[in-house]
Motif scaffolding. Sequence first.
Motif, PDB file in Angstrom:
ATOM      1  N   SER A 180       0.807  -1.209   0.000  1.00  0.00           N
ATOM      2  CA  SER A 180       0.000   0.000   0.000  1.00  0.00           C
ATOM      3  C   SER A 180       0.845   1.267   0.000  1.00  0.00           C
ATOM      4  O   SER A 180       2.022   1.249   0.363  1.00  0.00           O
ATOM      5  CB  SER A 180      -0.915   0.015   1.240  1.00  0.00           C
ATOM      6  OG  SER A 180      -1.758  -1.106   1.267  1.00  0.00           O
ATOM      7  N   ASN A 226     -14.887   3.115   0.200  1.00  0.00           N
ATOM      8  CA  ASN A 226     -14.175   2.538  -0.935  1.00  0.00           C
ATOM      9  C   ASN A 226     -14.569   3.260  -2.212  1.00  0.00           C
ATOM     10  O   ASN A 226     -15.763   3.480  -2.466  1.00  0.00           O
ATOM     11  CB  ASN A 226     -14.504   1.049  -1.098  1.00  0.00           C
ATOM     12  CG  ASN A 226     -14.103   0.240   0.117  1.00  0.00           C
ATOM     13  OD1 ASN A 226     -13.133   0.582   0.791  1.00  0.00           O
ATOM     14  ND2 ASN A 226     -14.837  -0.812   0.398  1.00  0.00           N
ATOM     15  N   GLN A 262      -5.921   8.704   2.285  1.00  0.00           N
ATOM     16  CA  GLN A 262      -6.231   7.906   1.101  1.00  0.00           C
ATOM     17  C   GLN A 262      -5.220   6.770   1.042  1.00  0.00           C
ATOM     18  O   GLN A 262      -4.016   7.007   1.062  1.00  0.00           O
ATOM     19  CB  GLN A 262      -6.149   8.779  -0.150  1.00  0.00           C
ATOM     20  CG  GLN A 262      -6.458   8.067  -1.447  1.00  0.00           C
ATOM     21  CD  GLN A 262      -6.262   8.984  -2.656  1.00  0.00           C
ATOM     22  OE1 GLN A 262      -5.606  10.012  -2.549  1.00  0.00           O
ATOM     23  NE2 GLN A 262      -6.820   8.607  -3.784  1.00  0.00           N
ATOM     24  N   PHE A 264      -3.991   3.559  -1.147  1.00  0.00           N
ATOM     25  CA  PHE A 264      -4.023   2.777  -2.384  1.00  0.00           C
ATOM     26  C   PHE A 264      -3.557   1.357  -2.085  1.00  0.00           C
ATOM     27  O   PHE A 264      -2.643   1.146  -1.291  1.00  0.00           O
ATOM     28  CB  PHE A 264      -3.102   3.396  -3.435  1.00  0.00           C
ATOM     29  CG  PHE A 264      -3.611   4.673  -4.026  1.00  0.00           C
ATOM     30  CD1 PHE A 264      -4.459   4.654  -5.117  1.00  0.00           C
ATOM     31  CD2 PHE A 264      -3.238   5.892  -3.488  1.00  0.00           C
ATOM     32  CE1 PHE A 264      -4.929   5.834  -5.669  1.00  0.00           C
ATOM     33  CE2 PHE A 264      -3.699   7.076  -4.028  1.00  0.00           C
ATOM     34  CZ  PHE A 264      -4.547   7.054  -5.131  1.00  0.00           C
ATOM     35  N   ASN A 265      -4.161   0.402  -2.757  1.00  0.00           N
ATOM     36  CA  ASN A 265      -3.782  -0.998  -2.554  1.00  0.00           C
ATOM     37  C   ASN A 265      -2.410  -1.312  -3.146  1.00  0.00           C
ATOM     38  O   ASN A 265      -1.710  -2.197  -2.667  1.00  0.00           O
ATOM     39  CB  ASN A 265      -4.818  -1.927  -3.187  1.00  0.00           C
ATOM     40  CG  ASN A 265      -6.168  -1.836  -2.498  1.00  0.00           C
ATOM     41  OD1 ASN A 265      -6.248  -1.438  -1.338  1.00  0.00           O
ATOM     42  ND2 ASN A 265      -7.223  -2.198  -3.206  1.00  0.00           N
ATOM     43  N   TYR A 274      -9.118   2.237  -3.993  1.00  0.00           N
ATOM     44  CA  TYR A 274      -8.504   2.803  -2.788  1.00  0.00           C
ATOM     45  C   TYR A 274      -9.549   3.024  -1.709  1.00  0.00           C
ATOM     46  O   TYR A 274     -10.753   3.017  -1.965  1.00  0.00           O
ATOM     47  CB  TYR A 274      -7.774   4.113  -3.106  1.00  0.00           C
ATOM     48  CG  TYR A 274      -8.632   5.193  -3.723  1.00  0.00           C
ATOM     49  CD1 TYR A 274      -9.397   6.053  -2.941  1.00  0.00           C
ATOM     50  CD2 TYR A 274      -8.664   5.363  -5.096  1.00  0.00           C
ATOM     51  CE1 TYR A 274     -10.170   7.037  -3.514  1.00  0.00           C
ATOM     52  CE2 TYR A 274      -9.433   6.348  -5.678  1.00  0.00           C
ATOM     53  CZ  TYR A 274     -10.187   7.185  -4.878  1.00  0.00           C
ATOM     54  OH  TYR A 274     -10.968   8.163  -5.453  1.00  0.00           O
TER      55      TYR A 274
END
Length: 289
Positions: A180, A226, A262, A264-265, A274
């Motif tokens: 991440s 999400n 925030q 992010f994967n 995200y």
Amino acid sequence: MNHHRIIEQALIHIEENLEQPLSVSSVALTFNMSKYYFHRLFSAMMGCSLNQYILSRRLNATLPLIYNNNLSLTDIAYQLSFGTQASFTRAFKQHYGVAPSSLRAGFKKISPTPIPTVVKRPFKNINGDIVTDFTLTEFKETRISGIAFEVDLATDDYKKKIHSHSKMLLNHIDDNINGSCFVIYSNCQPNSTRFKVLFGIPSDIQIHKPFYFTVDVPTIFCARFNYFGDLLDIGEVLKTDYARFLKISKQESDQSDIELIQVFNDVHNLDSTYHIYAPIKKLPDDLDI
């Protein structure tokens, strides 16, 4: 049922029938839905009521007609179902801040806008109200290393600034680092559009250059949402989603230096799904979460 597709089709249907009588009942019937459910779904997904949306698109449709000069303002008002020129002028001035006659006289230029994009995100039903899906959770204490900078959301180049700084960080980390990455927005002053931003990863990296920092983000109780797509393109949608969430869930926002997180994967794919973490107060009923 693909709710996003239904609303996308509804926006096209509305655009193609702006000169016809439109109502919640008539639009809902077109898609074989209850007018009550359709109204709640539309409001949740678009951030405004159906009637407000139809009015805004009718006003948008008058712009090329005003500049064309082939129709009088009275004819335009009749063609777009405003009833009278006075009603049309009043609605136009309230929406755009100027009278339609000012545009026709060349004192101001307003360009028509395309049909808005329907932002894709999951929803849930709470006692009959539709709200963006959320989870009440804790953002666990995390050490994040990255690059810090400031952005002004009132400027046109803030999107480029955030993306360019994220690339600066990615250019200094090993390609083997996966997982991440985080964008933390903090310390926005009251009535200000300036935010401090930290773009980083949960790894202890050492970059001996200005503006690179390691920060310990404390444990924060949050509502997690999400989304799909670029946060920078859905800012207004997020604001209305969050306001609707607070109203329907009866939660309260928390006063925190951190405004938004925030996650992010995939650090190497900023177009991925995200999560948005928004700090909220932990209420007594939330103690077991």
